[in-house]
Scaffold this active site. Structure first.
Site, PDB file in Angstrom:
ATOM      1  N   ASN A   9       0.872  -1.177   0.000  1.00  0.00           N
ATOM      2  CA  ASN A   9       0.000   0.000   0.000  1.00  0.00           C
ATOM      3  C   ASN A   9       0.907   1.225   0.000  1.00  0.00           C
ATOM      4  O   ASN A   9       1.474   1.588   1.027  1.00  0.00           O
ATOM      5  CB  ASN A   9      -0.887  -0.045   1.261  1.00  0.00           C
ATOM      6  CG  ASN A   9      -1.694   1.224   1.450  1.00  0.00           C
ATOM      7  OD1 ASN A   9      -1.795   2.066   0.549  1.00  0.00           O
ATOM      8  ND2 ASN A   9      -2.300   1.370   2.625  1.00  0.00           N
ATOM      9  N   LYS A  11       0.168   4.264  -0.370  1.00  0.00           N
ATOM     10  CA  LYS A  11      -0.461   5.484   0.175  1.00  0.00           C
ATOM     11  C   LYS A  11      -0.170   6.672  -0.747  1.00  0.00           C
ATOM     12  O   LYS A  11      -0.041   6.483  -1.960  1.00  0.00           O
ATOM     13  CB  LYS A  11      -0.006   5.730   1.621  1.00  0.00           C
ATOM     14  CG  LYS A  11      -0.162   4.465   2.474  1.00  0.00           C
ATOM     15  CD  LYS A  11      -0.036   4.700   3.946  1.00  0.00           C
ATOM     16  CE  LYS A  11      -0.217   3.372   4.684  1.00  0.00           C
ATOM     17  NZ  LYS A  11      -0.169   3.509   6.130  1.00  0.00           N
ATOM     18  N   HIS A  95      -9.521   1.326   4.735  1.00  0.00           N
ATOM     19  CA  HIS A  95      -8.258   1.475   5.462  1.00  0.00           C
ATOM     20  C   HIS A  95      -8.488   2.398   6.658  1.00  0.00           C
ATOM     21  O   HIS A  95      -9.289   3.337   6.583  1.00  0.00           O
ATOM     22  CB  HIS A  95      -7.177   2.048   4.538  1.00  0.00           C
ATOM     23  CG  HIS A  95      -5.827   2.044   5.161  1.00  0.00           C
ATOM     24  ND1 HIS A  95      -5.426   3.012   6.056  1.00  0.00           N
ATOM     25  CD2 HIS A  95      -4.796   1.165   5.064  1.00  0.00           C
ATOM     26  CE1 HIS A  95      -4.212   2.718   6.470  1.00  0.00           C
ATOM     27  NE2 HIS A  95      -3.802   1.612   5.888  1.00  0.00           N
ATOM     28  N   GLU A  97      -6.918   4.794   7.767  1.00  0.00           N
ATOM     29  CA  GLU A  97      -6.740   6.231   7.463  1.00  0.00           C
ATOM     30  C   GLU A  97      -7.985   6.799   6.788  1.00  0.00           C
ATOM     31  O   GLU A  97      -8.355   7.952   7.005  1.00  0.00           O
ATOM     32  CB  GLU A  97      -5.480   6.418   6.587  1.00  0.00           C
ATOM     33  CG  GLU A  97      -4.213   6.243   7.417  1.00  0.00           C
ATOM     34  CD  GLU A  97      -3.018   5.692   6.667  1.00  0.00           C
ATOM     35  OE1 GLU A  97      -3.007   5.725   5.414  1.00  0.00           O
ATOM     36  OE2 GLU A  97      -2.091   5.201   7.333  1.00  0.00           O
ATOM     37  N   GLU A 167      -5.533  -4.858  10.592  1.00  0.00           N
ATOM     38  CA  GLU A 167      -4.506  -3.846  10.806  1.00  0.00           C
ATOM     39  C   GLU A 167      -4.782  -3.097  12.108  1.00  0.00           C
ATOM     40  O   GLU A 167      -5.595  -2.170  12.128  1.00  0.00           O
ATOM     41  CB  GLU A 167      -4.511  -2.842   9.645  1.00  0.00           C
ATOM     42  CG  GLU A 167      -4.187  -3.451   8.302  1.00  0.00           C
ATOM     43  CD  GLU A 167      -3.618  -2.409   7.347  1.00  0.00           C
ATOM     44  OE1 GLU A 167      -2.509  -2.611   6.867  1.00  0.00           O
ATOM     45  OE2 GLU A 167      -4.271  -1.384   7.114  1.00  0.00           O
ATOM     46  N   GLY A 173       2.273   2.386  10.633  1.00  0.00           N
ATOM     47  CA  GLY A 173       3.206   3.494  10.438  1.00  0.00           C
ATOM     48  C   GLY A 173       3.920   3.923  11.713  1.00  0.00           C
ATOM     49  O   GLY A 173       4.564   4.964  11.743  1.00  0.00           O
ATOM     50  N   SER A 212       3.285  -2.069  10.287  1.00  0.00           N
ATOM     51  CA  SER A 212       4.741  -2.132  10.483  1.00  0.00           C
ATOM     52  C   SER A 212       5.345  -3.497  10.174  1.00  0.00           C
ATOM     53  O   SER A 212       6.310  -3.913  10.820  1.00  0.00           O
ATOM     54  CB  SER A 212       5.123  -1.655  11.893  1.00  0.00           C
ATOM     55  OG  SER A 212       4.685  -0.316  12.097  1.00  0.00           O
TER      56      SER A 212
HETATM   57  P1  PGA Z   1       2.730   0.330   7.626  1.00  0.00           P
HETATM   58  O1  PGA Z   1       1.289   0.545   6.951  1.00  0.00           O
HETATM   59  O2  PGA Z   1       3.275  -0.970   7.072  1.00  0.00           O
HETATM   60  O3  PGA Z   1       3.541   1.509   7.187  1.00  0.00           O
HETATM   61  O4  PGA Z   1       2.520   0.265   9.088  1.00  0.00           O
HETATM   62  C1  PGA Z   1       0.404  -0.531   6.766  1.00  0.00           C
HETATM   63  C2  PGA Z   1      -0.894  -0.010   6.193  1.00  0.00           C
HETATM   64  O5  PGA Z   1      -1.313   1.082   6.564  1.00  0.00           O
HETATM   65  O6  PGA Z   1      -1.541  -0.676   5.354  1.00  0.00           O
END
Ligand code: PGA
Length: 250
Positions: A9, A11, A95, A97, A167, A173, A212
């Site tokens: 992803n 983003k 997601h 976010e 998640e 992140g 992460s």
């Molecule tokens: P990250 O993001 O691996 O940077 O923690 C995962 C995601 O948001 O899908």
């Protein structure tokens, strides 16, 4: 037997030169005999560029979001059919976010999952709890509610076409990863919840872990019986890291 899926992803990251170099690094290192599926989800505007850079490599393409509408006067939105038309097979839906920053509710997410399926895309339905919810002990309640919104709206059979991504919001992140045991506990609880509604779907559905994940922790996460792959943010922007995870998945 569930095959694994490693999904990147990206983003809102990248530029043409960055993506050209990332894709070059990935395609040069990707093993053609990999059994796991490999997927990248670039920012929408770069989907045609990425499609051309994938060429004949075994990398699938996905969107990061779609509209809950099929078409019409919805300025700035992208439909499932448009993603499909542009070479996508997958789309990330709900997601955290999107849920926290853009106000996407469980019901809206359910409608988006429905639209993705209508467009013959595989939705990657994201679920997961915040740190506060985990500390209150409501993790499974939250995750079940997010899943049930989709099941109540579309029916359990819709999940035949869905990939779930667990998640934990506190791990996205942040560099803090759920321990393999913490992740496995939720993955197996998700499968148990689905088993009550349809045992075959529960057995066959892929449940990815996200938050992460990187080359250094992928092995122990992917070794868990109910973890069927990863949804990877930060580490998917580095070709070496992402391909290393793909190799670990096998
Ligand atoms: P990250 O993001 O691996 O940077 O923690 C995962 C995601 O948001 O899908």
């Amino acid at each position: 037997m569930r095959t694994k899926l490693i999904a990147g992803n990206w983003k809102m990251h990248g530029s043409k030169p960055f993506i050209e170099s990332l894709m070059k690094g990935m395609t040069e290192q990707l093993d053609a005999n990999l059994k796991s599926g490999v997927l990248v989800c670039p920012p929408t505007i770069y989907i045609p560029l990425v499609e051309s850079l994938i060429g004949s490599h075994k990398i699938a393409l996905g969107g990061q979001n779609l509209s809950e509408q099929a078409q019409g006067a919805y300025t700035g939105e992208i439909s499932g059919d448009m993603l499909k038309d542009s070479g996508c097979q997958y789309v990330i839906v709900g997601h955290s976010e999107r849920r926290s920053l853009y106000g996407e509710t469980d019901v809206l997410v359910a409608h988006k999952v429905g639209k993705a399926i209508e467009s013959e895309l595989t939705p990657i339905l994201c679920v997961g709890e915040t740190l506060e919810q985990r500390e209150k002990g409501t993790t499974m309640q939250v995750v079940q509610q997010q899943l049930d919104a989709v099941i109540d709206t579309l029916g359990i059979d819709a999940l035949k076409q869905v990939v779930v991504a667990y998640e934990p919001v506190w791990a996205i992140g942040t560099g803090v990863t759920a321990s393999p045991e913490q992740a496995q506990e939720v993955h197996s609880a998700i499968r148990a919840h689905l088993r009550d509604k349809n045992a075959q779907i529960a057995e066959e559905i892929k449940i990815l872990y996200g938050g992460s994940m990187k080359a250094a922790n992928a092995e122990e996460l992917l070794a868990q019986p109910d973890i069927d792959g990863g949804l990877i943010g930060g580490a998917s922007l580095k070709a070496d890291e992402f391909i290393a995870i793909c190799k670990i998945a096998g």
